[in-house]
Structures are given as C-alpha cells and as structure tokens.
Write an enzyme that holds these catalytic residues in place. Structure first.
Site, short mmCIF file in Angstrom:
data_model
loop_
_atom_site.label_atom_id
_atom_site.label_comp_id
_atom_site.label_asym_id
_atom_site.label_seq_id
_atom_site.Cartn_x
_atom_site.Cartn_y
_atom_site.Cartn_z
N GLU A 1 0.81 -1.23 0.00
CA GLU A 1 0.00 0.00 0.00
C GLU A 1 0.85 1.28 0.00
O GLU A 1 0.61 2.18 0.80
CB GLU A 1 -0.96 -0.02 1.21
CG GLU A 1 -1.86 -1.25 1.22
CD GLU A 1 -2.67 -1.42 2.50
OE1 GLU A 1 -2.62 -0.53 3.38
OE2 GLU A 1 -3.35 -2.45 2.64
N ASP B 1 -12.14 -10.68 -0.28
CA ASP B 1 -13.40 -10.91 0.44
C ASP B 1 -14.45 -10.01 -0.20
O ASP B 1 -14.12 -9.05 -0.90
CB ASP B 1 -13.30 -10.76 1.96
CG ASP B 1 -12.64 -9.48 2.43
OD1 ASP B 1 -12.58 -8.49 1.66
OD2 ASP B 1 -12.19 -9.43 3.59
O1 G3I Z 1 -2.57 -0.30 17.10
C1 G3I Z 1 -3.67 -0.49 18.01
C2 G3I Z 1 -3.17 -0.66 19.41
O2 G3I Z 1 -2.54 0.53 19.80
C3 G3I Z 1 -4.34 -1.01 20.33
O3 G3I Z 1 -3.87 -1.32 21.61
C4 G3I Z 1 -5.11 -2.22 19.81
C5 G3I Z 1 -6.35 -2.54 20.62
O4 G3I Z 1 -7.04 -3.62 20.07
O5 G3I Z 1 -5.52 -1.96 18.48
C6 G3I Z 1 -4.41 -1.75 17.60
O6 G3I Z 1 -4.77 -1.62 16.27
C7 G3I Z 1 -5.28 -2.78 15.66
C8 G3I Z 1 -4.34 -3.25 14.56
O7 G3I Z 1 -4.90 -4.34 13.83
C9 G3I Z 1 -2.98 -3.66 15.08
O8 G3I Z 1 -3.05 -4.74 15.95
C10 G3I Z 1 -6.63 -2.47 15.07
O9 G3I Z 1 -7.55 -2.15 16.10
C11 G3I Z 1 -7.15 -3.63 14.26
O10 G3I Z 1 -8.37 -3.30 13.69
C12 G3I Z 1 -6.12 -4.02 13.19
O11 G3I Z 1 -6.65 -5.03 12.36
C13 G3I Z 1 -5.92 -5.55 11.23
C14 G3I Z 1 -5.74 -4.55 10.08
O12 G3I Z 1 -5.18 -5.22 8.95
C15 G3I Z 1 -4.87 -3.36 10.39
O13 G3I Z 1 -4.77 -2.54 9.26
C16 G3I Z 1 -6.76 -6.73 10.75
O14 G3I Z 1 -6.75 -7.75 11.75
C17 G3I Z 1 -6.23 -7.32 9.45
O15 G3I Z 1 -7.18 -8.23 8.91
C18 G3I Z 1 -6.03 -6.20 8.43
O16 G3I Z 1 -5.46 -6.76 7.26
C19 G3I Z 1 -5.18 -5.83 6.19
C20 G3I Z 1 -3.95 -6.30 5.44
O17 G3I Z 1 -2.89 -6.47 6.33
C21 G3I Z 1 -3.58 -5.32 4.33
N1 G3I Z 1 -4.69 -5.08 3.45
C22 G3I Z 1 -5.94 -4.68 4.09
C23 G3I Z 1 -6.34 -5.69 5.15
C24 G3I Z 1 -7.68 -5.35 5.78
O18 G3I Z 1 -7.62 -4.13 6.47
#
Ligand code: G3I
Length: 378
Positions: free
Chosen positions: A181, A291
């Site tokens: 990205e 998806d």
């Molecule tokens: O960074 C915060 C952290 O500070 C906090 O303590 C924590 C509390 O739950 O949240 C953290 O952020 C989370 C992050 O993952 C890092 O762990 C987000 O809430 C959470 O929503 C996030 O989810 C992932 C996301 O990528 C992040 O962009 C998803 O599980 C994952 O399925 C998703 O995957 C991405 C691919 O890598 C790239 N392409 C898009 C795809 C879907 O967004």
C-alpha cells in the site's frame, strides 16, 4: 502455463520432502491421505479442485483486530478452524503475525512464535506461505514511529529487519509482500504516512526489494495493494514504478491485488486486463486478500439474491486470475465470517467470507470450488 505452476509447487514440496500425489500439486499428509487421489471427497476441497500448480490460499486469523474480540487466538485454539485450514487450502498468509508490531515488538527483540507456528503448520500440511509484510505505513510499533531516529538509523533498522525476518524463513516463503500500500487512491506515493518513504525518500522501496532478495533469493517479491483491481490512477502508478524498477535491475517479481470487494459497488470488470498488463511486463500476479462484503439487512441475514451476487464476485475474481498465465496464487482474506475484519471496520457490513460463523459453506464456496474444478478439467 500449467507446467510452470506445477514446477513451482513441486519444487517447494521436494524441498520439504513431501510426497507428490499423481495429478495434484501437493499432498496433505495430516488430513488427506485417507482420501483416494481421484475420489469426489478430495476434489470437494478447494486445494485439490485447483489446476496443477495453482495455489488457493487464505489469511490465517490472529493478532490485529482479533486481539480486541472475546475469543482466544483462532489459529492456536479453534480446532475446527485448523482442520478446515489444513484441508481446504494450499497457501497461507499470516493475517497479522508477520507485521512489524507482531514480529518486532521492541527495537532489540523479535517475537517469532506465532509466525513460526504458521510456517510449521504450512509445512506439515504441504502448503506454501505468503509473507506479509515488510514495508508498510500501518501496524508499525510505537518504538519505531516515535523513536526519533536519524535517517541513517532508520535505514539500518529497516535493513536489519528485512535481513532478519526474510532470512529466518529463507526457502520457506513462496511470495513476500515486500511493499504494501505505498500509493494512495490518487496514485500518489504515501510521502506523509509511510515513515520509510517520508524519512528516507522513494528510493527506499527499491532497497527493500534488494535486501529481501539478498536474504532469500528464491522468494518471489511483490507489490501489494487495495483498490488496484481496475486500471486506474493507483494501478497506473504501480505500472509506471514497476517498469522503472525493472529497468534498474531491481528484483521485483510480482504485483498483487488485495481485492477487498463490496457488492455495494460493481465488480471490477477489467481485473483480468489489469493483471495481463503486469503479466506482460514479466511479473507474476496474484489475488491476495479477496473478500466480498455487503450491507446487511436489519435481520442480519442476507437474501438468496445477495448470496448469489456475492458468489458471482468471488467466481469472477477467481476466473480473472485463472485466465492469466502468471497468476498462480489466489488467496481469500479468511474463510469464515466468525473471524472477519469487516464488521470491525465497516459498521453495518459483513457476511464477507465463503463460510458462515459456524463454517457452513455459502454459494460463494461452491462457486470457487466449481470454477477451480472446471479450470482443472479444461
Ligand atoms: O494499534 C492499536 C493498538 O494501539 C491497540 O492497543 C489495539 C487494541 O485492540 O488496536 C491496535 O490496532 C489494531 C491493529 O490491527 C494492530 O493490531 C486495530 O484495532 C485492528 O483493527 C487491526 O486489524 C488488522 C488490520 O489489517 C490493520 O490494518 C486486521 O486484523 C487485518 O485483517 C487487516 O489486514 C489488512 C492487510 O494487512 C492489508 N490489506 C488490508 C487488510 C484489511 O484491512
């Protein structure tokens, strides 16, 4: 290019000392040996329905949004999940477990536990692995983003990270999403929110590919992004950049479209043509995170027509990849709604995967299976 597809997987299997079953890409010693090679039971599974050398993958649920949900780590603790993961798929992508905040939580400490477990699971089940990801603007740990490092220090941090992570799994990862990205939706480089490009300039992208190639000369190195399924400003930027990098001899091997689709929008009908133009540059292509989400009715239960439309999107995305010689890797971003990222990110949307919360197969599952079978027989 069926023969090339087969050769790739055969080499991976040989390296792992796995038996190759006649007419299929890899063997699944843990779960599949009971089924006769040509039985209906075997071809009922996506991995075995696929043409030779064409791998069918899924994200492996864990980390990221799962950490804030009220269930334990899916990959580690959900036995039914693991069973389907091993049986249905021939490629796996760590959803979050190889991202910086998971694998490199402190400057001088790596945590390889979850990533190792996925790679070991893959080897036990005759699966290849897509590494995700090395240079991204998101999910970077605070020690990195708030560390006030000099440019020279940042460059060395990235070089060391790539050498360590790619080097650890050298020979065991089929494809790496080296740069994830790096363009915004207008096709502009992310010069603000991507710490590497902001601090070190665009040339760091080429260095990341070079360092990854040094650490694992066999891995295929990819650019990966969302909203690049069509020919548009963003995919055009990749097309231009890739040509420049190839002309400079930078080891770029692939371009992949994530394909987070929604039935709210039309299907990107030029996906196949878009993949073809990257194929014509000599690159491999892949669908890496498919998806198909939808706006859910108040009942939360989609109509048969909504399910049919979703199945059609899945089928068309798969057909586009199958139609392009160098598109050998097709991955869905999880297989069950139980662990989907979609409802966490998009209020009122969901039902994006090919199985329901209780692993019931949807029309989308059968659409994939039957399309794979037809391609195998054709
Ligand atoms: O960074 C915060 C952290 O500070 C906090 O303590 C924590 C509390 O739950 O949240 C953290 O952020 C989370 C992050 O993952 C890092 O762990 C987000 O809430 C959470 O929503 C996030 O989810 C992932 C996301 O990528 C992040 O962009 C998803 O599980 C994952 O399925 C998703 O995957 C991405 C691919 O890598 C790239 N392409 C898009 C795809 C879907 O967004």
């Amino acid at each position: 290019m069926r023969s090339i597809r087969f050769a790739t997987v055969a080499l991976a299997a040989a390296a792992l000392s796995l038996p190759l079953v006649t007419g299929v890409a890899t063997a699944d010693p843990a779960a599949d040996q009971q089924a006769a090679p040509h039985s209906n039971a075997r071809f009922d599974r996506l991995r075995w329905a696929a043409p030779e050398g064409f791998v069918v993958g899924t994200a492996v649920a864990g980390g990221g949004h799962h950490l804030s949900q009220d269930y334990p780590d899916p990959f580690t603790y959900d036995a039914e999940y693991r069973k389907i993961l091993g049986r249905q798929f021939s490629s796996v992508s760590p959803e979050n477990q190889m991202k910086w905040d998971s694998i490199h939580p402190e400057k001088d400490r790596y945590d390889f536990g979850q990533a190792d477990a996925i790679v070991e699971f893959a080897e036990k089940h005759g699966q290849v692995v897509r590494g995700h990801t090395l240079l991204w603007h998101s999910q970077n740990p605070a020690w990195l983003t708030q560390g006030n490092f000099s440019k020279a220090e940042l460059r060395e941090i990235l070089r060391e990270h790539i050498a360590t992570v790619v080097g650890r799994y050298a020979g065991r990862i089929q494809q790496w999403d080296v740069a994830n990205e790096i363009f915004d939706d207008q096709g502009k480089l992310r010069t603000t929110d991507n710490i590497w490009i902001r601090e070190l300039g665009p040339g760091i992208v080429a260095d990341a590919f070079r360092w990854a190639h040094e650490a694992d000369p066999k891995a295929k190195l990819f650019f990966n992004d969302y909203n690049v399924e069509s020919v548009n400003a963003k995919s055009n930027s990749y097309y231009t950049l890739v040509q420049q990098l190839l002309a400079q001899g930078v080891p770029v091997h692939g371009f992949s479209v994530q394909a987070h689709l929604s039935t709210r929008y039309g299907f990107p009908g030029d996906l196949e043509n878009n993949l073809r133009r990257f194929d014509a540059l000599g690159l491999e292509t892949a669908v890496t995170e498919l998806d198909v989400r939808m706006d859910l009715p108040e009942s939360g239960v989609p109509t048969a027509e909504m399910e049919r439309k979703q199945a059609d999107y899945y089928q068309r995305a798969l057909s586009a990849c199958l139609a392009v010689d160098g598109c050998n890797s097709f991955t869905i971003w999880g297989f069950t709604d139980k662990y989907s990222w979609v409802p966490v990110f998009f209020e009122g949307e969901g039902f994006a995967n090919v199985m329901t919360d209780d692993y019931t197969r949807k029309p989308a599952f059968y659409a994939l299976r039957d399309t794979l079978k037809a391609a195998r027989q054709g």
